[in-house]
Write an enzyme that holds these catalytic residues in place. Structure first.
Site, PDB file in Angstrom:
ATOM      1  CG  HIS A 158      -2.144  -0.839   1.046  1.00  0.00           C
ATOM      2  ND1 HIS A 158      -3.270  -0.713   1.824  1.00  0.00           N
ATOM      3  CD2 HIS A 158      -2.412  -1.830   0.155  1.00  0.00           C
ATOM      4  CE1 HIS A 158      -4.180  -1.585   1.417  1.00  0.00           C
ATOM      5  NE2 HIS A 158      -3.676  -2.283   0.420  1.00  0.00           N
ATOM      6  CE1 TYR A 179      -6.969   4.359  10.176  1.00  0.00           C
ATOM      7  CE2 TYR A 179      -6.077   4.313   7.944  1.00  0.00           C
ATOM      8  CZ  TYR A 179      -6.042   3.888   9.266  1.00  0.00           C
ATOM      9  OH  TYR A 179      -5.086   2.995   9.666  1.00  0.00           O
ATOM     10  N   PRO A 239      -5.995   1.205  17.974  1.00  0.00           N
ATOM     11  CG  PRO A 239      -7.801  -0.096  17.297  1.00  0.00           C
ATOM     12  CD  PRO A 239      -7.258   0.642  18.477  1.00  0.00           C
ATOM     13  CE  LYS A 246       2.781   3.855  13.333  1.00  0.00           C
ATOM     14  NZ  LYS A 246       2.675   3.156  12.085  1.00  0.00           N
ATOM     15  CE1 TYR A 300      -2.131   4.381   8.955  1.00  0.00           C
ATOM     16  CE2 TYR A 300      -0.847   3.075   7.411  1.00  0.00           C
ATOM     17  CZ  TYR A 300      -2.000   3.259   8.140  1.00  0.00           C
ATOM     18  OH  TYR A 300      -3.016   2.342   8.075  1.00  0.00           O
TER      19      TYR A 300
END
Length: 389
Positions: free
Chosen positions: A72, A200, A292, A296, A384
């Protein structure tokens, strides 16, 4: 029994440490409270930072991951019907890997078995003794029979409820915690993902996340009340609520189906200090937990394993204890940054019960600033994909 390192916990972090040490000629024994099948049945995260991926390769267990994983290069953030993409590759030159924790664990179990690794399952009443001396030992029971392992170091990879953290005296240990006033209702379904990257979603009805495990296995989450139970949510009700929280164009192409797993996870941020007491080292959830939202959890455990593995190799190969002495300091420096990022992502995207109209305006402004500002996107992307070890 005697060994150099006793590893308490047969999840991915304990197995990875055992595998890495084995390849350096350092002996270990892994103690696991459950069976192998039980460990492999747990549904967990699937977003891996590059640092974790490289550790898997170094451990000699990266072949299937490299073959079957999804790369990704970015992720999508939506608010209402508006959405924008954070381009990891453009902003950082890096990416994340989608490969389920169950598959990571399976690869590690297979590798330990192939190399004759020592794993003891169904252990009860595990106790760590004399961890603050140079001769620690661990006792445990299997089928009512007590066993003892003398060792030189103990790695506590046994999670939040394990014995390892509790072994550190309260006079030494300090804990920091934030409990969030909501949970995540998660559903696993044998359906194609709604998007080829994660979405998200922040909405007036609460947070949602569209994730995946593979091309025909999707993982979806919605923010829910802590008083809810999975039985309160039929599949039909879950899919209807998810569609209300994601952009319309995503909702229209969402493929629904029966859930094969449904659960609710509470959210908390937690850190204990220090992460070393004598010859006992805490790793992963035994020392820290993140909500979550930032993906991480497994990755922070991997960073602990990186520091501990290199510290033990340095000690056994050169006699230099510096890595051992500084383990907690190094691990915590990175952990707190990961905690900050996960806390920030959670605050950015969720609805809180005590939010005022002003708070909601600030939250919206924060998201819109992120959409418009490359520097802000770069900060998100750096965190990220994973800060350096």
């Amino acid at each position: 029994m005697k060994t150099q390192v006793v590893i308490i916990g047969g999840g991915p972090s304990g197995l990875l440490l055992s595998q890495l040490l084995h390849r350096k000629g350092i002996d270990s024994v892994v103690l696991e409270r459950r069976t192998r099948d039980y460990v492999l049945s747990r549904i967990r995260a699937g977003i891996l930072e590059v640092g974790f991926v490289n550790l898997m390769r170094e451990a000699g267990v990266g072949a299937r991951m490299d073959k079957e994983c999804f790369i990704h290069d970015g992720t999508v953030i939506s608010y209402g019907d508006q959405q924008f993409r954070i381009d990891f590759e453009d902003l950082t030159g890096s990416h994340v890997v989608v490969y389920g924790q169950t598959e990571v664990t399976r690869d590690l179990y297979d590798a330990r078995e192939a190399m004759g690794g020592k794993i003891v399952f169904n252990t009860d009443h595990v106790e760590i003794h004399d961890a603050d001396t140079d001769k620690p030992y661990v006792t445990y029971e299997v089928d009512g029979t007590e066993h003892r392992i003398d060792c030189e170091f103990v790695a506590g990879c046994d999670g939040f409820h394990g014995v390892s953290r509790q072994t550190i005296p309260l006079t030494v240990r300090r804990e920091y915690e934030k409990v969030y006033p909501f949970g995540w209702l998660g559903v696993l379904s044998e359906t194609p993902p709604v998007h080829d990257e994660l979405i998200y979603a922040s909405s007036e009805r609460g947070f949602a996340l569209c994730s995946m495990r593979n091309a025909n296995l999707s993982r979806y989450y919605i923010q829910c009340s802590l008083s809810d139970s999975p039985e309160d949510w039929t599949d039909k009700a879950f899919w209807a609520e998810l569609k209300r929280r994601i952009p319309t164009e995503a909702a229209e192409r969402l493929v629904t189906g029966p859930s094969i797993e449904k659960s609710i996870a509470p959210l908390r941020s937690f850190v204990t200090e220090p992460m070393r007491w004598g010859r006992l080292f805490l790793c992963g959830d035994a020392a820290h937990i993140v909500p979550p939202t930032g993906a991480k959890g497994l990755n922070t455990a991997a960073s602990d394993i990186h520091y501990l593995y290199h510290a033990l190799v340095q000690f056994y190969e050169t006699g230099d204890p510096e890595g051992i002495v500084r383990y907690s300091e190094k691990a915590l420096a990175r952990i707190w940054k990961a905690e900050r990022f996960s806390w920030w992502m959670t605050n950015l995207l969720h609805r809180f019960p005590d939010q005022s109209e002003f708070d909601l305006k600030m939250q919206r402004a924060d998201i819109e600033f992120l959409r418009e500002n490359r520097a802000a996107q770069s900060v998100l992307a750096q965190n990220y994909v994973g800060l350096p070890f």
